[in-house]
Design an enzyme around this catalytic site. Sequence first.
Site, PDB file in Angstrom:
ATOM      1  CE  LYS A  13     -15.020  83.141  83.470  1.00 38.17           C
ATOM      2  NZ  LYS A  13     -16.167  82.387  82.989  1.00 38.17           N
ATOM      3  CG  ASN A  14     -15.010  81.496  79.438  1.00 34.84           C
ATOM      4  OD1 ASN A  14     -15.155  81.342  80.654  1.00 34.84           O
ATOM      5  ND2 ASN A  14     -15.633  82.385  78.843  1.00 34.84           N
ATOM      6  CB  CYS A  36     -27.926  80.557  84.066  1.00 37.23           C
ATOM      7  SG  CYS A  36     -26.600  81.691  83.562  1.00 37.23           S
ATOM      8  NE  ARG A  59     -25.238  80.252  79.499  1.00 33.89           N
ATOM      9  CZ  ARG A  59     -24.024  80.525  80.109  1.00 33.89           C
ATOM     10  NH1 ARG A  59     -23.846  80.845  81.568  1.00 33.89           N
ATOM     11  NH2 ARG A  59     -22.710  80.073  79.763  1.00 33.89           N
ATOM     12  N   PRO A  60     -29.744  75.901  77.835  1.00 31.47           N
ATOM     13  CG  PRO A  60     -30.608  75.838  75.948  1.00 31.47           C
ATOM     14  CD  PRO A  60     -30.266  76.961  76.924  1.00 31.47           C
ATOM     15  CG  ASP A  68     -18.615  86.073  77.761  1.00 29.34           C
ATOM     16  OD1 ASP A  68     -19.761  86.032  77.641  1.00 29.34           O
ATOM     17  OD2 ASP A  68     -17.937  85.291  77.758  1.00 29.34           O
ATOM     18  NE  ARG A 124     -19.387  82.606  88.094  1.00 27.59           N
ATOM     19  CZ  ARG A 124     -20.184  82.995  87.146  1.00 27.59           C
ATOM     20  NH1 ARG A 124     -21.030  83.677  87.130  1.00 27.59           N
ATOM     21  NH2 ARG A 124     -19.686  82.209  85.980  1.00 27.59           N
TER      22      ARG A 124
HETATM   23  N1  EPU Z   1     -27.339  76.739  73.624  1.00 25.21           N
HETATM   24  C1  EPU Z   1     -28.346  76.225  73.204  1.00 25.21           C
HETATM   25  N2  EPU Z   1     -28.214  74.600  73.533  1.00 25.21           N
HETATM   26  C2  EPU Z   1     -26.851  74.117  74.046  1.00 25.21           C
HETATM   27  C3  EPU Z   1     -25.830  75.036  74.178  1.00 25.21           C
HETATM   28  C4  EPU Z   1     -26.176  76.386  74.163  1.00 25.21           C
HETATM   29  O1  EPU Z   1     -29.377  76.432  72.937  1.00 25.21           O
HETATM   30  O2  EPU Z   1     -26.879  72.915  74.242  1.00 25.21           O
HETATM   31  C5  EPU Z   1     -27.394  78.348  73.294  1.00 25.21           C
HETATM   32  C6  EPU Z   1     -27.328  79.281  74.471  1.00 25.21           C
HETATM   33  O3  EPU Z   1     -28.604  79.246  75.536  1.00 25.21           O
HETATM   34  C7  EPU Z   1     -26.715  80.420  73.870  1.00 25.21           C
HETATM   35  C8  EPU Z   1     -25.941  79.825  72.728  1.00 25.21           C
HETATM   36  O4  EPU Z   1     -26.564  78.695  72.544  1.00 25.21           O
HETATM   37  O5  EPU Z   1     -27.843  81.195  73.507  1.00 25.21           O
HETATM   38  C9  EPU Z   1     -24.448  79.949  72.819  1.00 25.21           C
HETATM   39  O6  EPU Z   1     -24.213  79.415  74.176  1.00 25.21           O
HETATM   40  P1  EPU Z   1     -22.763  78.629  74.604  1.00 25.21           P
HETATM   41  O7  EPU Z   1     -23.089  77.137  74.580  1.00 25.21           O
HETATM   42  O8  EPU Z   1     -21.892  78.981  73.357  1.00 25.21           O
HETATM   43  O9  EPU Z   1     -22.365  79.060  75.918  1.00 25.21           O
HETATM   44  P2  EPU Z   1     -21.359  78.334  76.724  1.00 25.21           P
HETATM   45  O10 EPU Z   1     -20.442  77.557  76.077  1.00 25.21           O
HETATM   46  O11 EPU Z   1     -22.329  77.572  77.971  1.00 25.21           O
HETATM   47  C10 EPU Z   1     -19.192  79.951  76.858  1.00 25.21           C
HETATM   48  C11 EPU Z   1     -18.785  80.677  78.073  1.00 25.21           C
HETATM   49  C12 EPU Z   1     -19.571  81.848  78.279  1.00 25.21           C
HETATM   50  C13 EPU Z   1     -20.036  82.450  76.879  1.00 25.21           C
HETATM   51  C14 EPU Z   1     -20.500  81.614  76.060  1.00 25.21           C
HETATM   52  C15 EPU Z   1     -20.670  82.413  74.267  1.00 25.21           C
HETATM   53  C16 EPU Z   1     -17.674  79.227  79.359  1.00 25.21           C
HETATM   54  C17 EPU Z   1     -17.058  78.837  80.587  1.00 25.21           C
HETATM   55  N3  EPU Z   1     -18.333  80.141  79.064  1.00 25.21           N
HETATM   56  O12 EPU Z   1     -20.615  79.528  77.473  1.00 25.21           O
HETATM   57  O13 EPU Z   1     -18.755  82.843  79.239  1.00 25.21           O
HETATM   58  O14 EPU Z   1     -20.774  83.657  77.122  1.00 25.21           O
HETATM   59  O15 EPU Z   1     -19.580  80.716  75.519  1.00 25.21           O
HETATM   60  O16 EPU Z   1     -19.455  83.131  74.007  1.00 25.21           O
HETATM   61  O17 EPU Z   1     -16.587  79.102  78.359  1.00 25.21           O
HETATM   62  C18 EPU Z   1     -18.572  84.435  80.831  1.00 25.21           C
HETATM   63  O18 EPU Z   1     -17.168  84.001  80.603  1.00 25.21           O
HETATM   64  O19 EPU Z   1     -19.046  85.224  81.587  1.00 25.21           O
HETATM   65  C19 EPU Z   1     -19.523  83.399  80.069  1.00 25.21           C
HETATM   66  C20 EPU Z   1     -20.912  83.472  80.512  1.00 25.21           C
END
Ligand code: EPU
Length: 419
Positions: free
Chosen positions: A22-23, A115, A120-121, A306, A398
């Site tokens: 998915k990701n 969320c 989740r910024p 995850d 999802r």
């Molecule tokens: N963060 C910030 N600022 C940002 C972005 C992220 O502070 O601009 C923080 C987040 O709040 C978190 C950390 O950085 O504490 C990591 O977040 P990340 O950006 O890596 O998460 P994401 O890219 O939004 C993806 C996966 C998530 C998975 C995370 C971490 C997808 C679609 N989603 O999210 O998957 O948990 O990476 O590995 O790829 C899931 O599949 O259940 C899921 C939530």
Amino acid sequence: MDKILVRGGRPLSGSVKISGSKNSALPILAATLLTKEPCVISRVPDLSDIHYMLTILSQLGCEVERASGTVTIKAEKIVTEAPYEIVRKMRASVCVLGPLLGREKEATVSLPGGCIIGDRPIDLHLRGFEALGAAVLVHAGNVKVLAPELRGTTISLRGKFGSTVLGTDNVMMAAVLAEGTTVIDGAAEEPEVVDLANFLIAMGAKIEGAGTRRILIEGVKELHGAEHEVIPDRIEAGTFLAAAAICGEGVTLHRVHPADLKAVTDPLIQAGFVIESNGNQMTLRPGATRKPLKIDAYPYPGFPPDMQAQMCALLATTDGISVVTDNVFPQRFMHVAELKRMGANIELQGQTAVIHGVERLSGAPVMASDLRASAALVLAGLQAEGTTEINRVYHIDRGYESIDEKLNMLGADIERVKV
Ligand code: EPU
């Protein structure tokens, strides 16, 4: 809204095919916006998050065709504003920002709302776009990014919780069409980032270092259509490994990349399970003993956040004291209260769950709060005495393709009931 009934106590055995990730699929589908030519993506899982992404792409003007797991997308004429009604349903919608900015030099997307797994910024994504020369405007719940031109530069995407996966994807997708060279420092190293980079390279992008902390992108004038097969879902695979550990008598996963799963298999081996890998398949069998674990979830190559909830389900009935800490999403422990309703003995101390293993859980009505928490509840139900009734299962749809059917093929007794 469906609910799932899990009748516990059935041993699992046999084999299961793991779906496409998915990701990986979500940003790869978004990346098709970068070219006017058709792209063909295979092994796209049939999930509601994927459906949302395809709807967003259609609303942006893409022609989308789907035949079982293969999706063909042609983004010949597109608009740059993603509608709120769909975007609000899925945070990963933000990954259309990068490709729209790269191709059209502007994009407007609703800000992702609250969320359940915590704040989740997207500040790091926006910081990256600004470094490439874009102006960022936040107005009326939307974020608009626009740039007369994008210029390559050195960007650090390190945040207080480490790297950002979708932030790295987004900046990489914008930078492939920027003037000059972009260096992303503190890049996410997840296999899904590598998969996206490989697709972009197949489209004509020049990218080096994906899978390391430093990604180098040399901008090109335009990209062309390409074909790509999505990598196996390592979190779905990890979830089935946890299920096999909980009540398996020997379960084989087909279509996996064992190397991507090392952070999950290492602790399972340490806990006493026997895992054998052979090419793209992997078998987990119970060992002579079962030990508690100390798990710290970190960005890749660390233990995947995850998989944190599913490990809590496993450790809930592992004798001794286990300690599970989430260093990426400190608030993602909604499953703990539900596991406790099933008889688990878990104490939450900030971002750490201290788990005192009990002999057996008991089935109870529980509420799924997010995707991985729902998976944890299904796993807990497999080993529980009696029936576990999981409500709000749309969360699980999802991210898991037919999880109930796949577990039933292994011997579980799971029924999906329309409410
Ligand atoms: N963060 C910030 N600022 C940002 C972005 C992220 O502070 O601009 C923080 C987040 O709040 C978190 C950390 O950085 O504490 C990591 O977040 P990340 O950006 O890596 O998460 P994401 O890219 O939004 C993806 C996966 C998530 C998975 C995370 C971490 C997808 C679609 N989603 O999210 O998957 O948990 O990476 O590995 O790829 C899931 O599949 O259940 C899921 C939530």
